[in-house]
Design an enzyme around this catalytic site. Structure first.
Site, PDB file in Angstrom:
ATOM      1  CG  HIS A  68      -1.707   1.221   1.416  1.00 60.66           C
ATOM      2  ND1 HIS A  68      -1.504   2.089   2.462  1.00 60.66           N
ATOM      3  CD2 HIS A  68      -2.726   1.760   0.682  1.00 60.66           C
ATOM      4  CE1 HIS A  68      -2.338   3.100   2.373  1.00 60.66           C
ATOM      5  NE2 HIS A  68      -3.087   2.926   1.311  1.00 60.66           N
ATOM      6  CD  GLU A  71      -2.876   2.513  -3.486  1.00 56.88           C
ATOM      7  OE1 GLU A  71      -3.502   3.590  -3.397  1.00 56.88           O
ATOM      8  OE2 GLU A  71      -3.194   1.486  -2.852  1.00 56.88           O
ATOM      9  CG  HIS A  72      -0.130   6.231  -0.576  1.00 55.18           C
ATOM     10  ND1 HIS A  72      -0.691   7.335   0.034  1.00 55.18           N
ATOM     11  CD2 HIS A  72      -1.011   5.216  -0.375  1.00 55.18           C
ATOM     12  CE1 HIS A  72      -1.853   7.004   0.581  1.00 55.18           C
ATOM     13  NE2 HIS A  72      -2.065   5.721   0.356  1.00 55.18           N
ATOM     14  CD  GLU A 148      -4.904   5.368   3.470  1.00 56.29           C
ATOM     15  OE1 GLU A 148      -5.617   4.501   2.928  1.00 56.29           O
ATOM     16  OE2 GLU A 148      -3.859   5.812   2.943  1.00 56.29           O
TER      17      GLU A 148
END
Length: 444
Positions: A68, A71-72, A148
């Site tokens: 993840h 992904e950022h 997040e």
């Protein structure tokens, strides 16, 4: 009201057209990249998606959240694109873009006018191999993913409970580790961690290109060969996805999660269950229908018995997520009515399950559910982005294009006996995790 619903369902059953096959073309590039083209010429729009067979369940031990995190970081720029320029360029073209990570895949997509497909492929193929990351990028984006996690998990008692329950369900498999990562490991993720995952998994021979919308297969092939075909395959890509497997579960597991922020207590139970497998989707289809029968709507068994007849619960449902590379779960939830204890609503839920196993399936209910599923499958074909998503998820999780297209017919062919056999196999307390979610006890 129920008779009226049955009449409507019967009317729909006679009016819905026969299954139509999606206009899908598939081919492979010389470097091993799979390409799926889904034609839909109703509007001059194209959806461009690149799916990598790499998700959180493929992460090295101790680096949870790196999939993840990467992904950022993929939006941080390349040799030719400045940080943020990718999304800004898509927006200037009147399009939208985003990305998402799951246990088994990471995907990047853009929705644009069909004549902008060339530009999308040029930019997406660029960041497949030319990602540039500075230490400042790492620090900034690490703070972003930690925040997040604060927003989505730490501030949500139900999310914290789900993490604990998944960890109890999967003792050895990486599905027991949250996709976003454990906070203490996220805080230590480094540039080297991100680049190592990128170098291992982000290559054309580990990717699936899905293009859907107002496109022609030959044009997509030419563009794919021009941009993605120029990228060499990764010779060091692991030949198989190394996954630690679950040992046999021999005993029921239970947990109680207490949090002062819990406003409504509830009981949640999950059972290990088989996933959809290529060429063998029948049991998954039976479990899909079982979830609908037990807790898929207002006329489902759990809702009728717990909410309407005994009024032990204000909400009850069942869920099954069959699209998964490895063993998945079949889940139940019951939210007790005011004044009903968690033990009482759990006992009532167990009684409903026991009675269901003894009585079997109402043929009229099964026919109605099949009609509803048939309608939803047909209506889903009206969403070009949803179609691209359906094929991408399936292919990254071990299924084939043919499996996707066969799925509606397989669902319709399931019998009551198939469903009851699946229920006997899966609804075994020895393969379950039951959790209570409740507020902290008040002490003087």
């Amino acid at each position: 009201m129920i008779r009226f619903a049955l009449s409507v369902a019967a009317l729909i059953a006679t009016c819905l057209p026969a299954w139509a096959t999606d206009q899908v073309t598939t081919f492979d590039l010389d470097n091993g990249m799979e390409v799926v083209v889904i034609e839909d010429h109703r509007a001059p729009v194209a959806v461009h998606m690149v799916w990598y067979r790499a998700g959180s369940a493929d992460e090295p031990v101790g680096e949870s959240g790196v999939a993840h995190f990467l992904e950022h970081l993929m939006f941080k720029g390349t040799d030719t694109l400045a940080p943020g320029e990718f999304s800004a360029t898509v927006a200037k073209q009147g399009g939208s873009d985003n990305a998402f990570t799951s246990y088994d895949y990471t995907a990047y997509f853009q929705r644009v006018a069909a004549d902008r497909l060339d530009l999308m492929m040029r930019m997406e193929s660029d960041r497949m191999v030319n990602l540039q990351l500075s230490e400042d990028n790492i620090k900034t984006e690490r703070d972003v993913i930690l925040e997040e996690r604060n927003m989505r998990v730490e501030n949500n008692p139900s999310a914290l409970f789900r993490e604990q329950k998944n960890a109890a369900q999967y003792l050895n498999h990486r599905y027991g580790v949250p996709v976003i990562g454990w906070r203490h490991e996220m805080a230590e993720l480094s540039r080297e961690d991100a680049l190592s995952f990128y170098g291992t998994y982000y290559s054309p021979n580990n990717a699936i290109l899905v293009v859907a919308g107002d496109v022609q297969p030959d044009e997509v092939r030419a563009l794919a060969e021009k941009y993605y075909g120029a990228i060499p395959a990764n010779p060091d890509l692991p030949q198989q996805r190394y996954r630690s497997q679950e040992p046999p579960q021999l005993a029921e597991r239970r947990l109680t999660y207490r949090d002062a922020r819990v406003a409504q207590p509830y009981v949640s139970r999950s059972y290990l269950a088989p996933e959809r497998d290529a060429g063998a989707q029948e049991k998954a289809a039976a479990l899909t229908l079982l979830a609908e029968i037990l807790g898929g709507g207002q006329t489902s068994v759990l809702v009728e018995k717990l909410q309407f007849e005994t009024q032990k619960a204000v909400y009850a449902a069942a869920f099954y997520g069959g699209t998964s590379l490895d063993d998945t779960t079949f889940s139940l939830i019951a939210v007790p009515s005011q004044g009903v204890a968690l033990q009482e609503v759990e006992d009532a839920m167990d009684k409903v399950l026991k009675d269901f196993m003894a009585k079997g399936i109402d043929p009229e209910q099964l026919a109605r559910i099949k009609t509803q599923i048939r309608a939803s499958e047909i209506y889903a074909r009206d969403d070009v982005e949803g179609l691209a998503n359906r094929y991408g998820r399936a292919l990254t999780q071990g299924l084939t294009v043919q499996d996707v297209q066969d799925w509606p017919d397989i669902l319709q062919a399931v019998t009551a006996d198939d469903i009851m056999a699946a229920a006997r196999d899966v609804l075994d307390r020895r393969q379950s995790v039951t959790g209570w979610v409740m507020a902290e006890e008040v002490t003087q």
